[in-house]
Scaffold this active site. Sequence first.
Site, mmCIF file in Angstrom:
data_model
loop_
_atom_site.group_PDB
_atom_site.id
_atom_site.type_symbol
_atom_site.label_atom_id
_atom_site.label_comp_id
_atom_site.label_asym_id
_atom_site.label_seq_id
_atom_site.Cartn_x
_atom_site.Cartn_y
_atom_site.Cartn_z
ATOM 1 N N ASP B 142 0.840 -1.208 0.000
ATOM 2 C CA ASP B 142 0.000 0.000 0.000
ATOM 3 C C ASP B 142 0.870 1.251 0.000
ATOM 4 O O ASP B 142 0.551 2.234 -0.652
ATOM 5 C CB ASP B 142 -0.934 0.002 1.220
ATOM 6 C CG ASP B 142 -2.003 -1.074 1.087
ATOM 7 O OD1 ASP B 142 -2.292 -1.469 -0.075
ATOM 8 O OD2 ASP B 142 -2.514 -1.532 2.115
ATOM 9 N N CYS B 143 1.973 1.211 0.743
ATOM 10 C CA CYS B 143 2.836 2.398 0.799
ATOM 11 C C CYS B 143 3.835 2.457 -0.350
ATOM 12 O O CYS B 143 4.318 3.525 -0.723
ATOM 13 C CB CYS B 143 3.534 2.493 2.145
ATOM 14 S SG CYS B 143 4.208 0.936 2.746
ATOM 15 N N TYR B 144 4.169 1.289 -0.904
ATOM 16 C CA TYR B 144 5.113 1.214 -2.028
ATOM 17 C C TYR B 144 4.489 0.402 -3.168
ATOM 18 O O TYR B 144 4.796 -0.777 -3.336
ATOM 19 C CB TYR B 144 6.425 0.561 -1.577
ATOM 20 C CG TYR B 144 7.199 1.345 -0.536
ATOM 21 C CD1 TYR B 144 7.719 2.605 -0.853
ATOM 22 C CD2 TYR B 144 7.439 0.821 0.730
ATOM 23 C CE1 TYR B 144 8.449 3.317 0.084
ATOM 24 C CE2 TYR B 144 8.164 1.536 1.671
ATOM 25 C CZ TYR B 144 8.655 2.790 1.343
ATOM 26 O OH TYR B 144 9.370 3.491 2.262
#
Lengths: 141, 389
Positions: B142-144
């Site tokens: 989700d963040c990367y």
Amino acid sequence: MIKKRMVLRFSKKTWNQPIVYRLVKDFDLAFNILKASVFPKEASLMVLEISGDEAEFDRGMAYLDSHGVVYEPLEANIKKDEERCIHCGACAAVCPTGALAIQRPEMKVVFDTEKCSGCELCVKACPPRVIVATLSSNEVQ
Amino acid sequence: MAEFKVQKTYKEINEKIKKGKVVVVNAEEMIDIVEEKGAVKAAQEIDVVTTGTFGAMCSSGAILNVGHATPKMKISRAKLNGVPAYCGLAAVDLYIGASELPDEDPRNTVYPGEFKYGGAHVIQDLLSGKPVLMEAWAYGTDCYPRKYLKKELNLHELRNAILFNPRNAYQNYNCAVNSTRRTIYTYMGALKPLFGNATYSTSGQISPLLNDPYFKTIGVGTRIFLGGGQGYVAFYGTQHVFDVPRSPNGTPTEGAGTLCVIGDMKKMDPNWIAAASIQGYGVSMYVGIGVPIPILNEDMARFTAVKDADIVTQIIDYGGDYPKGIDRSLGTVTYKELKDGLITVQGKEVSVTPMASYPKALEISNILKEEIQKGRFYLGEPQATFSQL
């Protein structure tokens, strides 16, 4: 008297002619085969140490010219890039003729092209790959 | 500390460097100085002795932070010019090992393998200012979220490029020979059959760790010449051994101490890091290292005056004993004999060539000498000596 190490390149047309024989017979040149790579109907290569009378040597080379044999001194075909050489000594370990040797006490690797037989063992033994040989490319330009 | 007639501190020597009054010689010059004047007088006059080594050091590599693209990516697999890098670190940190090979490299399937390109070549290309093509893959989070990236890396654009070598500058190393009936291809070079030749790999009398055999001054935080820039000793290196047999002058008679070193790649120079293709063995990297030895007392003057004739190593059979793990020496030789180029092994005269470069090592010691004289290089006092770790 002169003695020179020469690379002779034969084309597909000249590979099977007795050219070296003529160098001996007509120009009284002595030869010592250092390397030969001869294949039927293929461009072929010989490295010869040729010795004899200087004028006869020149006439012999002119004979090669007239028969489409391309020749060069051996030292034009194998070179050490002095800028990139790190003087480690790995080439001197494999050089069979002492052409690549350690100069003491400086411990520098020196290349005496006059002793080189064109075996090319040094090319792949050199860790930074700074020795370039063009002997394997048999093609006549 | 009353046992010494001469006593100097790092601070005093650094003060002299600052004032341009420091007296520096290289480890070759120190030999004659101590011979002529004796250790006490030499220690009074000389402040620093510079050493150098330039040899194949496989246990080397670089930490690269390749920066983020948009969208961001947590790289889980990467190749630099086809050479896999280790990615089991934070999102865009990679470690490229010097001896890593592309998956496609034929290795020794066509024996002896050529090993034309590997991790060391990637490092050399970066140092030479050449672009290196990175291909990277990820599973996406989700963040990367990014899953694939292809981009050119240039040294000056990298966020960080840190050379970090776990084992360099071996204190002493074997002299290699081959007892078998065929040529063998080793990390000590090609070894011809039936003791056809011998090789060795050290700069001997000017080698850093042979000039401080007990690690009295070389420790965690020692500032060094590394690949043309300033680096540091990070720790002792892997396989570091202290309790070894020694000659009367303190130098080990076999492989012993090692250094783990670190430094900023952006300040290094491709003249002092050379990728190496070792036929039949693999890829390695020649690393230039120079260590300044402070002459704190007459003992250090004595240590740094060590000469090739008084340093020995063991002749090891790389055809039989070494690969089988048999710990056997075929004899002891001095570096004087090895450098002169002829030794006797089992009654046979054997010619010797080096694998490490003495001319480059000497040049390093001279560069380091000049840097100190010109006030551009200060001594780093170790934060801990290895014996304290």
